[in-house]
Every structure is written in structure tokens, then in C-alpha cells.
Design an enzyme around this catalytic site. Structure first.
Site, short mmCIF file in Angstrom:
data_model
loop_
_atom_site.label_atom_id
_atom_site.label_comp_id
_atom_site.label_asym_id
_atom_site.label_seq_id
_atom_site.Cartn_x
_atom_site.Cartn_y
_atom_site.Cartn_z
N ILE A 100 42.60 57.52 50.69
CA ILE A 100 42.92 56.50 49.69
C ILE A 100 42.42 55.19 50.31
O ILE A 100 42.64 54.93 51.50
CB ILE A 100 44.44 56.46 49.41
CG1 ILE A 100 44.84 55.39 48.40
CG2 ILE A 100 45.26 56.28 50.66
CD1 ILE A 100 46.35 55.45 48.04
N SER A 101 41.71 54.37 49.53
CA SER A 101 41.12 53.14 50.07
C SER A 101 42.20 52.15 50.47
O SER A 101 43.32 52.17 49.96
CB SER A 101 40.22 52.48 49.03
OG SER A 101 39.15 53.33 48.68
N GLN A 102 41.79 51.25 51.36
CA GLN A 102 42.61 50.09 51.75
C GLN A 102 42.97 49.31 50.47
O GLN A 102 42.13 49.19 49.57
CB GLN A 102 41.69 49.28 52.66
CG GLN A 102 42.16 47.97 53.16
CD GLN A 102 40.98 47.23 53.81
OE1 GLN A 102 39.82 47.62 53.68
NE2 GLN A 102 41.30 46.18 54.51
#
Ligand code: SAH
Length: 229
Positions: A78-80
Site C-alpha cells: 500500500i503506498s505511502q
């Protein structure tokens, strides 16, 4: 007394506390999003409201809201939060928009988009992730997101064209079907480049049928998977 109370209610709506950890979300927005100059109120509002900790249930809430990407299984991440906010702001989502996301993963980016726009269609190539994201989004009440298990290379022709397309895995080159499915006036954000990066975060706009590409920043996303022929 009553008019004073009413005025207070109008002027100071209570903060959205429908999910726990509102304090962690508020701090995330202040320290990671606002501090980096991202001012879009709709995007900030979305990051304040979506319960990110529910999308990464195996880590602590503190870590869920930290300034970093996180593993979600199957070698995916999951992206930042800032990257999610930036990708969202780049496609300038409008409430009436229909958006395509490629790379559902945990469903977090889809939920952020869905809290701003009418309808989100999202495609995930790994069946387990597609199934868990579908169930999670349903449980959390994001009824305006449709998840499909499949290869995002082909886009979603039956639902095209899209006002915006957000690609959250990095292809070597932008899949032509995605370019074809961008509506006039549409915006697409996609990290383009080799597996392992760095890739170029790229914004494509369709102005009266003319596609314009702009390279914005070096980024590192998981690779865009291509199924065996
Ligand atoms: N947007 C996600 C994070 C995405 S990670 C979130 O908010 O959690 C990238 C995702 O893209 C992974 O889940 C990966 O399986 C998926 N993916 C990679 N190649 C794909 C393809 N060709 N079609 C659809 N999904 C793909």
C-alpha cells in the site's frame, strides 16, 4: 440560548469521528500532507475520513498512519499516504467523475477516490487481493466502488470512458487501452518505468482528443504484472 447553540452547531461542525484513530489521521494530514504543500481540501478531507488502519489490519494503528508504504501480502504494498494524496490531487477528482484505478491492492486508494467521486472501478490481477479488497470495501460501506479481478492492461472497456485513471503499479510503457479509455478532458496518473525503479510519475491529459504527457517526479512502485501469454 437556543439561537446561540444553533449558531455554534452551524459554525463548528463536530469533527468526523465515525472511525477511531481520528487523531492519527489528523496528524498524518498535518505532518505528511499539508507540510508538503498539498492544499486540495477534498483530498485532505478524504485522507482524514478513510480508516487506513482497516486496510492494513496486521500492523498497529500507529504504523498504519506512518509516513511510509507497507506490505499487504503477495509481495505488494500500500503506498505511502502522501503518494496516495498526490496521485489523487493530480487527477483533480470532481464529485461527478467516474474513475478507473488499476491495482486495487488493499483498496485504500479506491476508498480515497470513492469518498470524493461518484463511482470508482478498480481492477486487481491477484485473485486473493481482489477478493479481500471487495469484502473490505463492502464492510466499510464504500458502495460506489466496483472491484474486478483481471488484468488492468486492458482497462475496463464496458465502463469506459473514464474522467480519470489512476495506475498504482508501474508498467514499462503506458498500456494503449488505458490511453484509449481516457475521456476528453480526462486525466491519468501512472508511474512509468522498469521494475525496481526509479520510475517517472507521469500525468497524461486528454484535451479535445489530444494527449499530452508530463513527467513529474521519480517514484518507486511495484511492477505492473503481465500474465503469461
Ligand atoms: N492501490 C493499492 C496499492 C497497489 S500495489 C492500495 O491502495 O492498496 C499495486 C497493485 O497492483 C498490486 O496489488 C498488484 O497486484 C496490482 N497489479 C499489478 N499488475 C497489475 C495488472 N496488470 N492489472 C491489475 N492489477 C495489477
Amino acid at each position: 440560548m437556543l439561537p446561540v447553540l444553533l449558531a455554534l452547531l452551524v459554525v463548528a461542525p463536530p469533527p468526523d469521528t465515525s472511525w477511531p484513530h481520528q487523531d492519527l489521521r489528523e496528524r498524518m494530514v498535518q505532518q505528511q500532507i499539508a507540510a508538503r504543500g498539498l492544499t486540495d481540501p477534498a483530498v485532505r478531507g478524504a485522507l482524514r475520513s478513510v480508516p487506513r488502519h482497516r486496510f492494513v489490519p496486521e500492523v498497529s494503528p500507529e504504523l498504519a498512519y506512518a509516513d511510509r508504504p507497507l506490505p499487504i501480502g503477495h509481495d505488494q504494498t500500500i503506498s505511502q499516504p502522501y503518494i496516495v494524496a498526490r496521485m489523487t490531487a493530480l487527477v483533480r477528482p470532481d464529485s461527478a467523475d467516474r474513475i478507473l484505478e488499476v491495482g486495487t491492492g488493499s483498496g485504500y486508494q479506491a476508498a480515497v477516490l470513492a469518498s470524493i467521486v461518484d463511482s470508482v472501478y478498480t481492477i486487481e490481477i491477484i485473485p486473493d487481493l481482489a477478493a479481500s479488497a471487495t469484502e473490505r470495501l463492502r464492510r466499510l460501506g464504500y458502495h460506489n466502488v466496483v472491484v474486478r479481478n483481471g488484468n488492468g492492461f486492458d482497462g475496463w472497456p464496458a465502463r469506459a470512458p473514464f474522467d480519470a485513471i489512476v495506475v498504482t503499479a508501474a508498467p514499462d510503457a503506458i498500456p494503449p487501452p488505458l490511453l484509449d479509455q481516457l475521456a476528453e478532458g480526462g486525466r491519468m496518473v501512472v508511474p512509468v518505468g522498469p521494475a525496481g525503479g526509479p520510475q517517472d510519475l507521469t500525468l497524461v491529459t486528454n484535451d479535445d482528443g489530444k494527449l499530452t504527457r508530463r513527467t513529474l517526479a521519480p517514484v518507486r512502485f511495484v511492477p505492473f504484472l503481465r500474465p503469461e501469454p
